[in-house]
Structures are given as structure tokens and as C-alpha cells.
Design a protein around this motif. Structure first.
Motif, short mmCIF file in Angstrom:
data_model
loop_
_atom_site.label_atom_id
_atom_site.label_comp_id
_atom_site.label_asym_id
_atom_site.label_seq_id
_atom_site.Cartn_x
_atom_site.Cartn_y
_atom_site.Cartn_z
N MET A 1 0.84 -1.20 0.00
CA MET A 1 0.00 0.00 0.00
C MET A 1 0.87 1.25 0.00
SD MET A 1 -2.93 1.63 0.30
CE MET A 1 -4.06 0.26 0.34
N PHE A 7 -5.68 5.17 3.69
CA PHE A 7 -6.49 5.81 4.73
C PHE A 7 -5.81 5.47 6.05
CE2 PHE A 7 -10.23 6.19 7.56
CZ PHE A 7 -10.54 7.50 7.27
N LEU A 43 -9.82 0.94 11.64
CA LEU A 43 -9.32 1.51 10.39
C LEU A 43 -8.42 0.47 9.72
CD1 LEU A 43 -8.72 5.19 11.53
CD2 LEU A 43 -10.84 4.02 10.89
N PRO A 44 -7.99 0.71 8.46
CA PRO A 44 -7.32 -0.37 7.72
C PRO A 44 -6.15 -1.03 8.45
CG PRO A 44 -7.93 1.37 6.21
CD PRO A 44 -8.27 1.88 7.58
N LEU A 47 -7.44 -3.11 11.38
CA LEU A 47 -8.15 -4.31 10.93
C LEU A 47 -7.17 -5.38 10.46
CD1 LEU A 47 -10.75 -5.80 10.30
CD2 LEU A 47 -10.84 -4.60 8.10
N ARG A 51 -7.22 -9.06 12.00
CA ARG A 51 -7.40 -10.25 11.17
C ARG A 51 -6.20 -11.19 11.25
NH1 ARG A 51 -8.99 -8.77 5.44
NH2 ARG A 51 -9.20 -11.05 5.32
N ARG B 51 -17.44 -17.57 3.83
CA ARG B 51 -16.10 -16.97 3.83
C ARG B 51 -15.48 -16.98 2.44
NH1 ARG B 51 -12.56 -19.47 8.15
NH2 ARG B 51 -11.17 -17.84 7.41
N GLN B 55 -14.30 -13.57 0.70
CA GLN B 55 -12.92 -13.39 0.27
C GLN B 55 -12.84 -12.94 -1.19
OE1 GLN B 55 -10.35 -13.14 2.08
NE2 GLN B 55 -8.86 -12.96 0.42
N ARG B 58 -13.82 -9.33 -1.20
CA ARG B 58 -12.71 -8.54 -0.63
C ARG B 58 -11.61 -8.33 -1.67
NH1 ARG B 58 -11.96 -11.58 3.85
NH2 ARG B 58 -13.04 -10.04 5.12
N GLN B 67 -10.29 0.31 0.38
CA GLN B 67 -9.55 -0.13 1.57
C GLN B 67 -10.54 -0.63 2.62
OE1 GLN B 67 -6.25 2.70 2.66
NE2 GLN B 67 -7.03 3.76 0.86
N GLU B 68 -10.17 -1.74 3.24
CA GLU B 68 -11.11 -2.38 4.16
C GLU B 68 -11.00 -1.80 5.57
OE1 GLU B 68 -10.81 -6.65 4.38
OE2 GLU B 68 -12.71 -6.84 5.46
#
Lengths: 438, 438
Positions: A1, A7, A43-44, A47, A51, B51, B55, B58, B67-68
Motif C-alpha cells: 500500500m 487511509f 481503520l485499515p 483491521l 485479522r 467466507r 474473500q 474482498r 480499503q477495508e
């Protein structure tokens, strides 16, 4: 990124509302934003950490044979009336009413629901054992939410539930989960010590909590130095072999370890003084064995070998996934910011272009980015080097690849290791191999 | 996964409460269990599908630069009072009160929250454009929940939000999302046609919904045969190139396509009769451009190039992730059960051991399982072949590897392709290569 497009809002100032270091750093590094009291948006970068943690938890649950399910966040009050907990649970339970005036609640835990699902799905002792888990948002309406995600109201938890035909089976399930937990925390890059615990509102006879050592922890902890040298991970343990499981379990639970609440002065005094370790810690997991408490109260049974109905023996097993983000930071930071363990970092490395616009710097950075863009955050902003160093230290990437005009001309980059602050000037290929492997 | 140990409860009978085929098959194949009206728990096989879909969604969001993030399920009512929607939103919004008597709601959508987060994080037009998305549980308190996960109350949704400095930028964001959607649905193994839509409670000026063709769909649809032959995926489209985006957008939105609600008889009559296609469809996505509706009402602005405050232009973009599980089944099943597209199947293949206990069958099956256990469900149960065939057809694995004594002696297995029912007797290595690649 590319950071110029990410962001990724970092803050220079310490937010006034944050009382502990992990909360301050999570806000400053742009990992979360509070959206209501004790409720956070991720936020990204935050997250990505969340995850990564969830994925490690998942892999280690799968590895001991647990199977993943996903239950809804909202539950019917009827379920909790069957177990008797609906009235017993305090104001931490968030109760609500739908448009048809039916009572619902936002699940603080899922013993009732999983027991009901199991009961409607299996009929025979041959269908057991089963251990089911989920990674799902929970809600506990804390009276004073604080410390950021460490004591939030809406939080992400891994909760597992085991069902066995008898006590011996339940003990095997409990020990398997102990193994999974030790492996999980080790992969997360933290030391977590299992300590005998009270069983609290879940109920039951046997319970351990898992405490991460951190100087800013909420509890005092006392433990045997043997925990510092231990093989926690049990790579060789066969989860199907009761003797191997028992040996592992005994190894990690026999030495003295207690939080201040459960501290036993006489046991402590019996320990050689040079083996005594004191510190502070944060609870990040809790496991329980409670037998037939729910299967009996909810009248869930399977046919046993003799045809008679039998109530499965249960345990439940929690890990605070969102809490771990804060707890890892409490355990791993310095004045400049976060120091992410490699396994959970949002990106493995920051790529710092000290002179965007310089042809040699841009060429090297673009080359690195084309090869490893998924695993790194490229600081391509037109800012001063000092701003880039400060943000990279704050965000806590395990590595910083620093590209300046002098090195670029010579084909080298500077590699900074965040854990210990060491810096080395290395040929490009070697630096990349150190960070991303050969 | 070994079926003898899997938590995989299939049902032989059709559940009485299920009115549509996807709901019946999801219950019978053990994908979900209803836990309250319109609220479902996902069992292991169902969660794997959910999922897989998430995915793919995503990856295609990431690929166009979104952006996630992850916002909480519960929101403060204050936020919605700022936009004016708190009172306007109907009884589908689930409202609740916490222990301090503060009004909360379970988010049915997140325009307010993301706008607030953006406003507190960016200051300058240089920080834009941004497109942020999440995959998170939502709640809409439907008066009559039905059709299983197709019209549930708690549902998983991908919702994205774009912020641009001006109309032209917002159109680019909208077109990029159109591209991401076409790629997403194609990877999911379904044909989804974009159709001009009303903007509804989100508000705005420009909107498309995405309709999967399925004979059991909720709406009648009318479209140009050109959609059957189209390059939907736009592999070569550069998302940074406005002209390429415009060409793609025109290609997928210019031909006639409408649901019965928006059907235009005169446009339909102008189409050559052999180009007319009629059918039924299911809405699985919806995208909106609505300009400054929320940034103005919530007074969110950034400094523009001239220093004056400007309200970013927004769009929002939804995909019903849990709904897609049902919709894909509606589009892809037969009398015997589900036919999963390869990209979303819980396992690529079932491995059917027709004679457990037979040394040759067990040896071949154990060998296959050791190599590909992650990607297949091994039916090692001591049941009749007929039961195994029926369950594999019901669960809809794209492939079945069938191992019987005669083939095992000859070193061959039978490979059944669920999509068309074809069966072939193949040498083991060749069968595995067909399923798992060389």
C-alpha cells in the motif's frame, strides 16, 4: 500500500481521553476510532492486525480438531430462560425488544445457543466428541468502558465449546485446548502463562486464565522462573494421544503461577528465592470445564452406548481477539510507538523513500514495491525524513527499509529492525531477503 | 475433513418451514440453523461458503483500490440524528437503549458512521479520493422474515463508501465499483446483470442494482441477449484510466435490462424479437451515487485547492454476502441438491470410500486424504454407497472422487462432475490432476 493513498490517519498529539499506553498508541497510529462509549471502528491498519490475530487463533483451533461455526450476534431471550441465566445475568447483558415485542439480547457468550444447536443436530454418543468455535462480536454493557479496546463494550472474541460423552473425554478436550492456546500465544509473539482461575458466571469445576506479561498490566502476577525457559509449543504433541496431552498439560500447569487475587503466600514462600518472578499481567484468555451444567438445565442429551439418554459434558474456551491488539501493544512498545511482533504486524515493513522525486530513490522504491507491495507500506509522501521515521516508529512495522540518495547510488538500503533499533546498510537483495525471506 | 468427525448434520426430509429451494437445501445440507425468526447460525460447511464469497468480494474491492475497515454493529442514535435519518427510518431499524439510557441502534447501513469517521480523519482535498469498505453484520427488522438467508434479519453485507472532491471524481469511483462488481459476480460463478434502479431510502441520483438470473427469482427481468455474450470481467481495464473505465461502463450498462418494476415497454418493443430475453432474477447488489447528501447534512468538509471548505461527493455500494449463499443455490441446483460453483464450494471435492475396511480402498483414500485433506470432505462413514452418493449430491461438491474395490484393485477412481453429472473412470493421478490441478 502507498501511504500517499492509504487511509492511515496518524495523530501527533496524545489524545486526552486515553489513559493507558495501548489506547494512546492505537489512536495515534490510526488503528481505531471510537464511535460511541466503549465502541470502536477499526481503520485499515488496525483491521489488518485484528485479522492476523484472528487467523492465527483460527489455525491453532483447527489444528487441534475444533470446527469453526458462526453464530448470530443477537439471541432470543427464550434460550437464556431455558438455562436460567436470563434473570441471573446482570446489567452487562444488553437486552432489547424487536418490532413484534419479542425479547432479544446481544450475546455476551454463547453456551446456551451452541448447546441448543448441538442438541438439534446430534443423536448418538457416536456423534461425539465435538468441539465447535466461532470468532464473533460480543457485547457486554460495561458500566465504565475504558482503556480503549482492552475494556470495550463491543468486542471480538473466539469462543469454543466442547461436548464429550464423559468426564475423561472432557478432560482430553480441555487439555487439547490448553495446547492450542499455548501455541496461539507463542505465534502471536507474546508470553502467556496459564494460571488457575475462579470460574465466575460461567460456572464449573476447573478453569485457567491466560496472562500476558506486561509492565502496565491490570493484575499483579507471581510465577516460577521455569515458565521463562519452557517449551510452550509442544510441536511434537499428538493431540490424539492422551498420555502425550497429559504430559504437556502437566508441564505447563504444575509450576507455581498466580494473579494477586489467587496468590498463595505459603506456596510462594516454598519456592527458592531465585526462582521467584513478580510482574504485572493482562488476561487474554480463559478456559472452563463445567460438565453437564447446561446440557442438564436445557435438557440436551444423546443416546449412550446402552441406549439410555446421556447429557454431554462441556467446556468453554475464550480468547479476547480485539483485546489482544491492546494487550500486545502493552507488552511490546517504547516511547516512540508500537513494536509489532512479526506475526501480527499490519505490514512486515515500511519502505521509506527519503527523497521522492530523486530518480535513483524512486527507481529502487518502485522496484521493491512492485515485488513486495502486499507486505509493506510504502511511504512515498513528499514529507521530511523525520516525519517518515517518526510515523514508521509509531506504527511499529517490524522492519524499515530506508532508501536515501547516497545508498541508492551505491545500490544499498538501510535496514532498521524495530524490535531493537539496530540499523545496517545492506545490498538491496540482502536486505529484502532478511525481511521477506530468500 | 473426515465426515465421520465433521459437524455436518444433513437432513433427509424437507423441513416444513422452508418455502423456497435454497432455504430447503441450506437446511438439508447442514449449512445453517435458524436460531430465532430470520436469524441464522452458520454451521461449518455454510461458513466455508460464506467466507469464500466474502474473500472473493474482498479481493475485488482491494483490486480497484478500496480499503477495508470494520465498523461496529451498534451505532449511536446521535449520528443518525445529525443526518436526519433517525426519525425518517422506519420500523426496520432496530432501536435499543443501553444501561445508561443512551439510544443505540443496530446498523442497517453505515453512511452516517463512515462519513463521520472520514470527517474526523482527513482535512484536505489532497487526502481524497478514498473508497472504504467493510464486510460486517447488519440488522433489518423485517416484518415477515422468510426465505432463509435471502430475507433474514441479521445478515452479512459488504458496504463500500466513496469520497471524492467533485462530481467527475465520484463518477470514476462509481465506475470502478461497477467493474469490481462485474468481476466479483463472475468469480462467484453467476451471471449478474446491472439494471437501472430507484435510489430508495439511501437517496441520490444514479443507481444500479445487480440481478442474478434464477428461475425461482423474486422479480421478472427483461434484457438484451447481448448480456449473454459480453466480456463482463474487463481484465484489461486500467482502473486509473478514465477513458478505459468509461468504455467498460458503457459496455455493461447501455444494453436494455430492467426488472418488471422498471420495465419500459417501448424500449422493449424497439428491440429485435430474437434479442429479447425474459426470465426471473434475484437482487444481490446495489450501488448509489448521491453526491453531498450526507456530507452536507452532517457538515463534513475538507479544505479545497483554493482553501475554501468543500463537501465531498459520495457514493455507497452494497453486496448481500449472506444473501448470495441462497441466491447462488437458487441459480445452481437440481432435484438432488446444490451444485456449487468451484470458487465458492465448501470443499472442492467429496472423497467417497465405498467400502471402508477394505484394505485397497482405505489405502487409496488415505493417500488422497493425506495430500488434499484441506480441500476435500472424506466420507469415511460405515454407510451404504447410496447414502454417500445422496449426501454428496445434496452438499453439491463440484467433484466426487469415488473409490470402490474394483477400481482400487486396478488403481483407478471414478470422477463425477456435479455440474453435468458426467462420470469417468480414471487413473488416480489423472483424476487428482483434474480436481486439484497438476
Amino acid at each position: 500500500m502507498r501511504l500517499s493513498r492509504a487511509f492511515q490517519p496518524t495523530l501527533k498529539e496524545n489524545p486526552a481521553e486515553a489513559q493507558i499506553v495501548s489506547h494512546r498508541l492505537m489512536l495515534r497510529a490510526g488503528l481505531v476510532r471510537q464511535t460511541a462509549s466503549g465502541i470502536y471502528a477499526w481503520l485499515p491498519a488496525g483491521l489488518r492486525v485484528l485479522r492476523n490475530i484472528a487467523q492465527i487463533v483460527r489455525e491453532e483451533q483447527d489444528r487441534v480438531g475444533a470446527q469453526e461455526v458462526l453464530m448470530p450476534t443477537l439471541q432470543s431471550a427464550e434460550l437464556w430462560k431455558r438455562s436460567g441465566r436470563y434473570d441471573a445475568y446482570g446489567p452487562e447483558m444488553l437486552r432489547l425488544v424487536d418490532r413484534h415485542e419479542r425479547d432479544l439480547l446481544y450475546g455476551p457468550t454463547n453456551e446456551e445457543m451452541i448447546t441448543d444447536i448441538l442438541g438439534s443436530s446430534v443423536r448418538s454418543y457416536k456423534d461425539l466428541p465435538q468441539t465447535l468455535y466461532q470468532i464473533q462480536w460480543k457485547f457486554r454493557d460495561e458500566v465504565r468502558p475504558r482503556f480503549g479496546v482492552m475494556r470495550g463494550r463491543e468486542f471480538l472474541m473466539k469462543d469454543a465449546y466442547s461436548f464429550d460423552v464423559d468426564y475423561d473425554g472432557a478432560v482430553q478436550s480441555y487439555r487439547r485446548m490448553m495446547l492450542a492456546y499455548m501455541r496461539t500465544f507463542r505465534r502471536l509473539g507474546v508470553a502467556a502463562i496459564p494460571m488457575v482461575a475462579d470460574t465466575g458466571p460461567i460456572g464449573g469445576d476447573l478453569s485457567h486464565e491466560f496472562i500476558i506479561l506486561a509492565p502496565t498490566g491490570e493484575s499483579g502476577v507471581f510465577f516460577d522462573a521455569g515458565y521463562e525457559e519452557m517449551d510452550w509449543v509442544g510441536e511434537a504433541v499428538d493431540v490424539e494421544d492422551p498420555a502425550a496431552l497429559a504430559a504437556f498439560y502437566d508441564r505447563v500447569t504444575t509450576l507455581y503461577a498466580a494473579t494477586d487475587e489467587k496468590h498463595d503466600i505459603s506456596a510462594w514462600d516454598a519456592l527458592a528465592p531465585d526462582r521467584r518472578r513478580e510482574g504485572r499481567g493482562i488476561e487474554v484468555g480463559h478456559i472452563f470445564y463445567f460438565g453437564t451444567k447446561y446440557t442438564k438445565s436445557m435438557d440436551i442429551s444423546v443416546a449412550g452406548p446402552d441406549g439410555a439418554a446421556l447429557h454431554p459434558e462441556m467446556g468453554s474456551y475464550g480468547i479476547g481477539v480485539s483485546r489482544l491488539v491492546g494487550a500486545i501493544i502493552e507488552a511490546s512498545h517504547d516511547e516512540a510507538g508500537i513494536k509489532w511482533p512479526v506475526g501480527v504486524a499490519p505490514w512486515k515493513a515500511a519502505l521509506l523513500n527519503l527523497k521522492p522525486g530523486d530518480a535513483a530513490c524512486d527507481a529502487i522504491c518502485n522496484d521493491i514495491y512492485a515485488r513486495h507491495g502486499e507486505d509493506l507500506l510504502y511511504d512515498d509522501r513528499p514529507d521530511r525524513a523525520g516525519v517518515k521515521f517518526a510515523d514508521a516508529d509509531l506504527m511499529g512495522h517490524p522492519f524499515q527499509l530506508i532508501v536515501g540518495p547516497r545508498g541508492a547510488a551505491a545500490g544499498t538500503v538501510e535496514l532498521k529492525r524495530r524490535a531493537d533499533g539496530t540499523r545496517e546498510e545492506l545490498p538491496l537483495a540482502e536486505a529484502l531477503a532478511r525481511v521477506f525471506g530468500a
